[in-house]
Design a protein around this motif. Structure first.
Motif, PDB file in Angstrom:
ATOM      1  N   SER A 336       1.015  -1.383  -0.035  1.00 12.87           N
ATOM      2  CA  SER A 336       0.019  -0.099   0.014  1.00 12.87           C
ATOM      3  C   SER A 336       0.853   1.310  -0.066  1.00 12.87           C
ATOM      4  O   SER A 336       1.991   1.080   0.624  1.00 12.87           O
ATOM      5  CB  SER A 336      -0.855   0.016   1.248  1.00 12.87           C
ATOM      6  N   MET A 337       0.323   2.280  -0.702  1.00 14.40           N
ATOM      7  CA  MET A 337       1.154   3.370  -0.603  1.00 14.40           C
ATOM      8  C   MET A 337       0.439   4.781  -0.104  1.00 14.40           C
ATOM      9  O   MET A 337      -0.911   4.772  -0.189  1.00 14.40           O
ATOM     10  CB  MET A 337       1.349   3.758  -2.047  1.00 14.40           C
ATOM     11  N   VAL A 338       0.909   5.059   1.092  1.00 14.94           N
ATOM     12  CA  VAL A 338       0.415   6.228   1.674  1.00 14.94           C
ATOM     13  C   VAL A 338       1.018   7.431   1.291  1.00 14.94           C
ATOM     14  O   VAL A 338       2.189   7.675   1.464  1.00 14.94           O
ATOM     15  CB  VAL A 338       0.644   6.030   3.241  1.00 14.94           C
ATOM     16  N   THR A 339       0.131   8.593   0.859  1.00 15.19           N
ATOM     17  CA  THR A 339       0.450   9.978   0.798  1.00 15.19           C
ATOM     18  C   THR A 339      -0.010  10.958   1.667  1.00 15.19           C
ATOM     19  O   THR A 339      -1.242  10.797   1.824  1.00 15.19           O
ATOM     20  CB  THR A 339       0.198  10.272  -0.668  1.00 15.19           C
ATOM     21  N   ILE A 340       0.649  11.568   2.418  1.00 14.62           N
ATOM     22  CA  ILE A 340       0.397  12.738   3.316  1.00 14.62           C
ATOM     23  C   ILE A 340       0.693  14.061   2.486  1.00 14.62           C
ATOM     24  O   ILE A 340       1.930  14.308   2.265  1.00 14.62           O
ATOM     25  CB  ILE A 340       0.968  12.489   4.570  1.00 14.62           C
ATOM     26  N   GLU A 341      -0.273  14.841   2.660  1.00 15.52           N
ATOM     27  CA  GLU A 341      -0.313  16.162   1.790  1.00 15.52           C
ATOM     28  C   GLU A 341      -0.699  17.265   2.744  1.00 15.52           C
ATOM     29  O   GLU A 341      -1.868  17.196   3.375  1.00 15.52           O
ATOM     30  CB  GLU A 341      -1.080  15.843   0.411  1.00 15.52           C
ATOM     31  N   SER A 342      -0.064  18.267   2.530  1.00 16.96           N
ATOM     32  CA  SER A 342      -0.346  19.617   3.167  1.00 16.96           C
ATOM     33  C   SER A 342       0.407  20.597   2.960  1.00 16.96           C
ATOM     34  O   SER A 342       1.624  20.458   3.040  1.00 16.96           O
ATOM     35  CB  SER A 342      -0.550  19.650   4.668  1.00 16.96           C
ATOM     36  N   GLY A 343      -0.130  21.710   2.502  1.00 19.42           N
ATOM     37  CA  GLY A 343       0.788  23.024   2.337  1.00 19.42           C
ATOM     38  C   GLY A 343       1.467  23.494   3.600  1.00 19.42           C
ATOM     39  O   GLY A 343       2.502  23.930   3.762  1.00 19.42           O
ATOM     40  N   THR A 344       1.006  22.854   4.862  1.00 22.38           N
ATOM     41  CA  THR A 344       1.481  23.555   6.209  1.00 22.38           C
ATOM     42  C   THR A 344       2.980  22.712   6.456  1.00 22.38           C
ATOM     43  O   THR A 344       3.662  23.026   7.150  1.00 22.38           O
ATOM     44  CB  THR A 344       0.510  23.060   7.349  1.00 22.38           C
ATOM     45  N   PHE A 405      -4.379  18.180   6.889  1.00 17.24           N
ATOM     46  CA  PHE A 405      -3.479  17.096   6.171  1.00 17.24           C
ATOM     47  C   PHE A 405      -4.527  16.301   5.241  1.00 17.24           C
ATOM     48  O   PHE A 405      -5.682  15.957   5.717  1.00 17.24           O
ATOM     49  CB  PHE A 405      -2.885  16.438   7.403  1.00 17.24           C
ATOM     50  N   SER A 406      -4.141  16.064   4.425  1.00 16.03           N
ATOM     51  CA  SER A 406      -5.049  15.105   3.423  1.00 16.03           C
ATOM     52  C   SER A 406      -4.104  13.789   3.392  1.00 16.03           C
ATOM     53  O   SER A 406      -2.789  13.744   3.382  1.00 16.03           O
ATOM     54  CB  SER A 406      -5.278  15.569   2.159  1.00 16.03           C
ATOM     55  N   ILE A 407      -4.724  12.633   3.717  1.00 12.24           N
ATOM     56  CA  ILE A 407      -4.232  11.261   3.745  1.00 12.24           C
ATOM     57  C   ILE A 407      -4.729  10.534   2.846  1.00 12.24           C
ATOM     58  O   ILE A 407      -6.006  10.076   2.702  1.00 12.24           O
ATOM     59  CB  ILE A 407      -4.345  10.565   5.149  1.00 12.24           C
ATOM     60  N   LYS A 408      -3.882   9.977   1.725  1.00 11.90           N
ATOM     61  CA  LYS A 408      -4.505   9.136   0.737  1.00 11.90           C
ATOM     62  C   LYS A 408      -3.796   7.698   0.616  1.00 11.90           C
ATOM     63  O   LYS A 408      -2.497   7.811   1.015  1.00 11.90           O
ATOM     64  CB  LYS A 408      -4.270   9.615  -0.704  1.00 11.90           C
ATOM     65  N   ILE A 409      -4.573   6.694   0.785  1.00  5.24           N
ATOM     66  CA  ILE A 409      -3.900   5.474   0.855  1.00  5.24           C
ATOM     67  C   ILE A 409      -4.407   4.575  -0.762  1.00  5.24           C
ATOM     68  O   ILE A 409      -5.678   4.437  -0.743  1.00  5.24           O
ATOM     69  CB  ILE A 409      -4.330   4.686   1.956  1.00  5.24           C
TER      70      ILE A 409
END
Ligand code: ASP
Ligand code: MG
Length: 485
Positions: A336-344, A405-409
């Motif tokens: 599984s690939m997890v992406t955590i994204e946030s401008g902060t 935070f956006s968390i995509k899996i």
């Protein structure tokens, strides 16, 4: 002949070499053969399935101790007893000294185990007792094998590895204290071989002990590591080699379940073999390659079923420079690939540390990491089976659970790793990988390369995994073959 000229083969036999009469007589033949060439140290695992049973016994002993659980514990102990007593009955002649010694040893140790079960029930779970319980598998199998070898006329000595191997107190996955261990082993084994004219020593695999004499285990599959540690410690005293007898021929250059093109690697360097071990090729305990490399010990992985075959893997310090820059294309299918994204994240140092702390504290193993230079996302790969747990941990954490935070899996991911030390000096490998994948309509989701430059790791959709391994294999490994056809 001085000691250093004397040949010493350290040979590891796993549980699958001791399953039945046929495999056991094969093991014996191998030992006899190598004794013709010099001294032998045999390192054995527990009989097949016994370590799992011991863990089960420990776990059941930890529960409340009601009637059913007590019965389960008794049944497990009975199964362990029977497996060993069957072995003794089947291989040793009734009434002989070795037969009696084996049964006395078995009876005593089974009693100790029962006693330990009661201690666990009273004192509640403790990792050190779990390690102690797990060590009985190797203790029993090795003692009995050693008695058998004596019975057929080979002068063999049994040594329990807690007398030889010192470790830290990281129970369940202890690390050897290499230099202290080397000193200890050098004091014990060379004099034995010299004074008693002993040519054969049987050492238990898998465990050692802390400085205050508590038994520790080296992690599952740890008997490989025991053999490596012994070789490391005896290399100065003898002309030492370590042979891992396995139910495979050796290291392959791809996963045969994914491509039928996979073939045996006859020789590979330690550094490349380590990459192979980390990317899903579970032939050896990964740490033993480090230990062999550190001591520059010649190592071989040989097929147990075909001991004289020329088809096996030699692992050496030297990287063979032939026409193949890439030695292997390995893969992990289910990730599984997890992406955590946030401008902060850009303005918040410490985010990565927080993330990996949460994962580390919860025993989540990370397979790859990459961060874009814009710093507004971090992507990492984990085992598919950990996906739900990671999702829960992150979404419920104080920090990452916050709305910005956006968390995509993505659970449909595979990882492919292209491995070879030759990459180090060869520009254009990455280019060729991406062109090959692009030409075959395979979309690359993420990439990462360790600074060691021994591998390039590519993340793709799982549906493309087989195809990607095959096209990369053709582009790099079968390349000469293809141009001839
Ligand atoms: N018996 C232990 C295990 O099953 C160690 C080994 O087999 O190497 O993990
Ligand atoms: Mg095993």
């Amino acid at each position: 002949m001085t000691e250093v000229d004397q040949q010493l083969n350290i040979m590891k036999f796993g549980g699958s070499c001791l399953t039945d009469a046929a495999s056991f007589s094969q093991t014996t033949e191998i030992i006899k053969n190598y004794l013709k060439r010099g001294n032998v140290v045999v390192v054995t695992s527990a009989f097949q399935g016994i370590t799992d049973k011991l863990i089960h016994f420990y776990e059941e002993s930890c529960s409340d101790g009601n009637k059913t659980e007590n019965q389960i514990c008794e049944d497990i102990i009975d199964e362990i007893y029977t497996k060993h007593s069957d072995f003794i009955e089947g291989n040793l002649e009734k009434g002989t000294t070795e037969y009696k010694a084996s049964f006395t040893f078995l009876d005593e140790n089974i009693n100790d185990l029962k006693q330990l079960g009661r201690v666990v029930r009273l004192l509640r779970p403790s990792l050190d007792i779990q390690d102690l319980i797990m060590s009985y598998g190797e203790k029993l199998s090795t003692y009995i094998v050693s008695q058998y070898l004596k019975a057929i006329g080979l002068n063999s000595k049994f040594i329990s590895s807690d007398e030889l191997i010192l470790t830290d107190d990281n129970f369940g996955r202890a690390l050897p204290l290499l230099e202290e261990t080397r000193k200890k082993i050098k004091k014990i084994i060379p004099p034995l071989i010299e004074s008693e004219k002993l040519k054969l020593i049987c050492v238990t695999g898998f465990y050692g002990s802390t400085k205050d004499k508590k038994i520790t285990t080296l992690g599952r599959g740890g008997t490989d590591l025991t053999a490596a540690i012994l070789a490391y410690s005896l290399n100065e005293s003898f002309n030492t080699k370590v042979i891992y007898w396995k139910d495979v021929q050796g290291f392959l250059n791809a996963d045969p379940r994914i491509t039928e093109k996979a073939s045996l690697l006859n020789q590979i360097s330690y550094i490349e073999a380590k990459e192979l071990a980390f990317f899903g090729s579970k032939v050896l305990h990964p740490l033993c390659l480090d230990v062999n490399e550190k001591g520059n010990i010649p190592s071989e992985i040989r097929p147990f079923n075909d001991p004289n075959s020329e088809n096996y893997t030699r692992i050496t310090k030297e990287v063979i420079e032939d026409d193949k820059i890439i030695k292997a294309v390995t893969s992990i299918m289910r990730l599984s690939m997890v992406t955590i994204e946030s401008g902060t994240m850009v303005s918040l140092p410490g985010t990565a540390a927080k993330l990996f702390n949460i994962l580390g504290e919860n025993n989540i193993n990370i397979k790859f990491i990459s961060q874009s230079s814009s710093e507004n996302n971090i992507t990492f790969g984990i085992d598919l089976k950990d996906s739900m747990k990671v999702s829960f941990l992150l979404r419920n954490s104080d920090w990452f659970g916050k709305q910005w935070f956006s968390i995509k899996i993505d659970n449909e991911i595979s990882l492919i790793s292209v491995i070879g030390a030759g990459m180090l000096h060869t520009p254009g490998i990455a280019g060729k990988i991406f062109t090959t994948l692009g030409d075959n309509d395979i979309n690359v989701r993420a990439i990462s390369q360790g600074s060691s430059e021994l591998n390039i790791t590519i993340i793709i959709q799982r549906k493309d995994c087989e195809k990607a391994v095959n096209v990369l294999f053709d582009a790099f490994i079968n390349e000469n073959k293809n141009s001839n056809t």
